[in-house]
Design a protein around this motif. Structure first.
Motif, short mmCIF file in Angstrom:
data_model
loop_
_atom_site.label_atom_id
_atom_site.label_comp_id
_atom_site.label_asym_id
_atom_site.label_seq_id
_atom_site.Cartn_x
_atom_site.Cartn_y
_atom_site.Cartn_z
N ASN A 241 0.82 -1.21 0.00
CA ASN A 241 0.00 0.00 0.00
C ASN A 241 0.86 1.26 0.00
O ASN A 241 0.50 2.26 -0.62
CB ASN A 241 -0.92 0.01 1.22
CG ASN A 241 -2.16 -0.85 1.01
OD1 ASN A 241 -2.44 -1.28 -0.11
ND2 ASN A 241 -2.90 -1.10 2.08
N ALA A 242 1.99 1.21 0.69
CA ALA A 242 2.88 2.37 0.73
C ALA A 242 3.41 2.69 -0.67
O ALA A 242 3.47 3.85 -1.08
CB ALA A 242 4.03 2.11 1.70
N SER A 243 3.80 1.65 -1.42
CA SER A 243 4.31 1.87 -2.79
C SER A 243 3.21 2.37 -3.70
O SER A 243 3.42 3.28 -4.53
CB SER A 243 4.91 0.57 -3.33
OG SER A 243 5.99 0.14 -2.54
N LEU A 244 2.01 1.77 -3.58
CA LEU A 244 0.89 2.22 -4.40
C LEU A 244 0.52 3.66 -4.07
O LEU A 244 0.25 4.47 -4.97
CB LEU A 244 -0.32 1.30 -4.17
CG LEU A 244 -0.19 -0.15 -4.64
CD1 LEU A 244 -1.41 -0.96 -4.19
CD2 LEU A 244 -0.03 -0.23 -6.15
N SER A 245 0.51 4.00 -2.79
CA SER A 245 0.16 5.35 -2.37
C SER A 245 1.17 6.37 -2.89
O SER A 245 0.79 7.45 -3.34
CB SER A 245 0.09 5.41 -0.84
OG SER A 245 -0.19 6.72 -0.41
N GLU A 246 2.45 6.00 -2.84
CA GLU A 246 3.49 6.92 -3.32
C GLU A 246 3.32 7.19 -4.81
O GLU A 246 3.43 8.33 -5.26
CB GLU A 246 4.86 6.32 -3.04
CG GLU A 246 6.01 7.21 -3.49
CD GLU A 246 7.36 6.58 -3.22
OE1 GLU A 246 8.39 7.20 -3.57
OE2 GLU A 246 7.40 5.46 -2.68
N ARG A 247 3.03 6.14 -5.59
CA ARG A 247 2.86 6.33 -7.03
C ARG A 247 1.54 7.01 -7.37
O ARG A 247 1.37 7.57 -8.46
CB ARG A 247 2.98 4.98 -7.75
CG ARG A 247 3.18 5.12 -9.24
CD ARG A 247 3.64 3.82 -9.86
NE ARG A 247 5.00 3.45 -9.46
CZ ARG A 247 5.70 2.46 -10.02
NH1 ARG A 247 5.16 1.74 -11.01
NH2 ARG A 247 6.91 2.17 -9.59
N ALA A 248 0.59 6.98 -6.41
CA ALA A 248 -0.69 7.68 -6.60
C ALA A 248 -0.62 9.09 -6.05
O ALA A 248 -1.64 9.64 -5.62
CB ALA A 248 -1.80 6.90 -5.93
N HIS A 249 0.59 9.66 -6.04
CA HIS A 249 0.80 11.06 -5.63
C HIS A 249 0.39 11.30 -4.18
O HIS A 249 -0.24 12.30 -3.84
CB HIS A 249 0.05 12.03 -6.56
CG HIS A 249 0.35 11.81 -8.00
ND1 HIS A 249 1.55 12.14 -8.57
CD2 HIS A 249 -0.41 11.28 -9.00
CE1 HIS A 249 1.54 11.84 -9.87
NE2 HIS A 249 0.37 11.31 -10.15
N GLY A 250 0.75 10.35 -3.32
CA GLY A 250 0.51 10.54 -1.90
C GLY A 250 -0.91 10.30 -1.44
O GLY A 250 -1.31 10.80 -0.38
N ARG B 15 -7.33 1.99 -0.14
CA ARG B 15 -8.01 0.71 0.11
C ARG B 15 -9.47 0.76 -0.37
O ARG B 15 -9.98 -0.23 -0.91
CB ARG B 15 -7.96 0.38 1.61
CG ARG B 15 -6.60 -0.08 2.09
CD ARG B 15 -6.69 -0.70 3.47
NE ARG B 15 -7.06 0.31 4.47
CZ ARG B 15 -6.17 1.03 5.16
NH1 ARG B 15 -4.87 0.87 4.95
NH2 ARG B 15 -6.59 1.92 6.05
N ARG B 16 -10.10 1.91 -0.22
CA ARG B 16 -11.49 2.04 -0.68
C ARG B 16 -11.58 1.93 -2.19
O ARG B 16 -12.48 1.27 -2.73
CB ARG B 16 -12.05 3.38 -0.19
CG ARG B 16 -13.55 3.53 -0.46
CD ARG B 16 -14.12 4.75 0.22
NE ARG B 16 -13.61 6.00 -0.35
CZ ARG B 16 -12.76 6.81 0.28
NH1 ARG B 16 -12.31 6.50 1.49
NH2 ARG B 16 -12.35 7.94 -0.28
N HIS B 17 -10.64 2.56 -2.89
CA HIS B 17 -10.67 2.49 -4.36
C HIS B 17 -10.32 1.08 -4.85
O HIS B 17 -10.89 0.61 -5.85
CB HIS B 17 -9.69 3.52 -4.95
CG HIS B 17 -10.10 4.94 -4.71
ND1 HIS B 17 -11.38 5.39 -4.92
CD2 HIS B 17 -9.38 6.02 -4.30
CE1 HIS B 17 -11.44 6.69 -4.64
NE2 HIS B 17 -10.24 7.09 -4.26
N LEU B 18 -9.41 0.41 -4.18
CA LEU B 18 -9.08 -0.96 -4.56
C LEU B 18 -10.30 -1.87 -4.38
O LEU B 18 -10.56 -2.74 -5.23
CB LEU B 18 -7.91 -1.47 -3.71
CG LEU B 18 -6.54 -0.85 -4.03
CD1 LEU B 18 -5.53 -1.24 -2.96
CD2 LEU B 18 -6.04 -1.26 -5.42
N SER B 19 -11.04 -1.67 -3.31
CA SER B 19 -12.26 -2.47 -3.09
C SER B 19 -13.27 -2.23 -4.20
O SER B 19 -13.96 -3.17 -4.64
CB SER B 19 -12.87 -2.12 -1.73
OG SER B 19 -12.02 -2.49 -0.67
N SER B 20 -13.37 -0.98 -4.67
CA SER B 20 -14.30 -0.68 -5.77
C SER B 20 -13.91 -1.42 -7.03
O SER B 20 -14.77 -1.93 -7.76
CB SER B 20 -14.34 0.83 -6.03
OG SER B 20 -14.83 1.54 -4.90
#
Length: 389
Positions: free
Chosen positions: A84-93, A100-105
C-alpha cells in the motif's frame, strides 16, 4: 499442485458477487494478449456503467504501472504485489485508507481479483533462477479475460458520444437560425410580435448549456424545428382573425420584404425607415385580472390584498429589488412602458424565475425593447394564462 486462493483474508466474507467475479476472472481468455493501456482507456469510457469514479480509474492505472510488460498476456504472471505504501506513493501521496477504498471498488467491479496470502501481506516467492513462482496481491487477469467485452462497450460509448455531439451541433445551428431570424425581423421593422418565440429561443439557449442525453437533445431539436417554422410563418404572413384585412396585411409584409431584398445598402434602408404609430410603445395597461391569474406566484410576496392597480403597483415596488431590479431601472421601465406594464413584466419574471438566469438583466433588456416599440408583456401573460389553463 498449487492451491489458487479464492477466499479473502481476515474479516472480509465470501459473497455471491465475489464468487461471480472470481469465475469471470478465471474464464478462458478469448484473446492471447491485449495492450493494458488500451483496456485502461476503454474502462475509463464506461466507468460510470461499471460504477467507478475517476479516482478508481486512477488507482487502476497505478496498478497497471507495476505490471512490467506493456501487454497483458494469457499464461503470464499478472499479479501486482506492491505494498500500500508503494501504491500510495505512485498515486501522488493518496492516503492508504482512501487507496483501500478504491481498490475495493475495483474488486467489486470485477476488474481485478484478490490473491490474499496466509497473513494478508502482499509478496512474491521466487525460484532458484529469480523467477516468480508465486505471488500474492491483485490479479489483473480479469482485464484480459473481459477485454473483448470492455472494448466493445467502449466502442458503443464512443458512438453514443459522437451521436450526442452531432445532435447538440444540430440544435446549436437551429438555435442560431432562430436567433438570427428574430434579429432580422426586429431590425427590419416587421410587426411580427416575436416576443414569445424570442423567449422560447432564450430558454432553449439556457437549456442547451446543461448536459443533456441524446433523447433530450432529439426532443429539443424537434421543438426547435417547430419554433423555426413558427418564425418563418410569422415573417412570411401575419395571420389575423379578420378575413377582410388578411390579404392586405399579407401584401404589405411581402412588399416590405421585397424592398429589403432589392436594396444593396442596408444603411440606406435604415435611414429611410421611420417609426409608425404602431411602433410607439403601447402603454395601455393590461387587464389586472389577467395578470393575477397568469402570475399567481408573485402575490405570495404581497403584504396586503390587491383591489386595483394602485395596490398592485405598491406591492410590486417591494418585489422588484428581490429579483435584481434597482430603483433607477424600475423608474426607467415605468417611463418607457408605463407602470402597469412594468409591474406586469416583474410578475412574469417572478412566475418564470426558475427559467431565467439573471432576471434583473432580462428586465433591463425588455425595458429597452419596450422603449424601441418592440416589447409588450401581453404575449407573455397570454402564454402563461394558456399554461395555467
Amino acid at each position: 499442485m498449487r492451491t489458487v486462493t479464492t477466499t479473502p483474508f481476515g474479516a472480509r466474507p465470501v459473497t455471491a458477487c465475489l464468487m461471480e467475479n472470481q469465475a469471470r476472472g478465471r474464464a478462458l481468455a478469448q484473446i492471447s494478449s491485449v495492450d493494458k493501456y488500451q483496456v485502461l482507456n476503454a474502462v475509463g469510457l464506461i466507468a460510470r456503467d461499471l460504477g467507478l469514479s475517476d479516482r478508481n480509474i486512477a488507482v487502476l492505472q497505478v496498478l497497471l504501472s507495476f505490471h512490467p510488460d506493456r501487454d497483458l498476456k494469457d499464461g503470464a504472471a499478472m499479479v501486482v504485489f506492491a505494498s500500500n505504501a508503494s501504491l500510495s506513493e505512485r498515486a501522488h501521496g493518496m492516503p492508504e485508507s482512501t487507496l483501500r477504498r478504491h481498490l475495493s471498488s475495483l474488486v467489486n467491479a470485477g476488474l481485478i481479483l484478490r490473491h490474499d496470502s496466509p497473513n494478508g501481506k502482499r509478496y512474491a516467492r521466487r525460484g532458484a533462477g529469480g523467477q516468480i513462482t508465486r505471488a500474492f496481491g491483485f490479479d489483473l487477469t480479469p482485464l484480459l479475460t473481459r477485454a473483448p467485452e470492455i472494448l466493445e462497450r467502449a466502442n458503443i460509448e464512443i458512438a453514443r458520444r459522437e451521436q450526442i455531439k452531432a445532435m447538440r451541433e444540430e440544435v446549436s445551428l437551429m438555435l442560431r437560425d432562430a436567433s438570427k431570424l428574430i434579429e432580422y425581423a426586429l431590425h427590419s421593422g416587421l410587426e411580427t410580435n416575436l416576443d414569445e418565440v424570442d423567449d422560447r429561443t432564450k430558454l432553449a439557449r439556457q437549456v442547451l448549456r446543461r448536459k443533456l442525453s441524446y433523447h433530450q437533445l432529439r426532443e429539443m431539436r424537434d421543438q426547435m424545428a417547430t419554433l423555426i417554422n413558427d418564425i418563418h410563418a410569422r415573417l412570411g404572413t401575419q395571420i389575423t382573425t379578420d378575413p377582410q384585412v388578411e390579404n392586405t396585411v399579407d401584401i404589405q409584409v411581402k412588399t416590405e420584404t421585397k424592398t429589403a431584398e432589392l436594396s444593396g445598402n442596408p444603411a440606406q434602408n435604415e435611414r429611410h425607415y421611420q417609426k409608425s404609430d404602431k411602433d410607439i410603445p403601447d402603454k395601455k395597461a393590461p387587464d389586472l385580472g389577467m395578470v393575477l391569474t397568469s402570475c399567481p406566484d408573485v402575490t405570495a410576496y404581497f403584504d396586503r390584498p390587491v383591489r386595483d392597480w394602485s395596490d398592485y403597483l405598491y406591492a410590486i415596488c417591494s418585489v422588484a429589488p428581490m429579483v435584481g431590479i434597482d430603483a433607477q431601472n424600475w423608474a426607467k421601465a415605468c417611463q418607457t412602458m408605463g407602470p402597469e406594464n412594468a409591474a406586469a413584466t416583474v410578475a412574469v419574471l417572478v412566475q418564470r424565475i426558475s427559467e431565467i438566469a439573471n432576471p434583473g438583466a432580462y428586465f433591463r433588456t425588455l425595458a429597452q425593447k419596450a422603449g424601441e416599440g418592440d416589447f409588450s408583456p401581453l404575449p407573455l401573460l397570454t402564454a402563461l394564462a394558456r399554461k395555467a389553463a
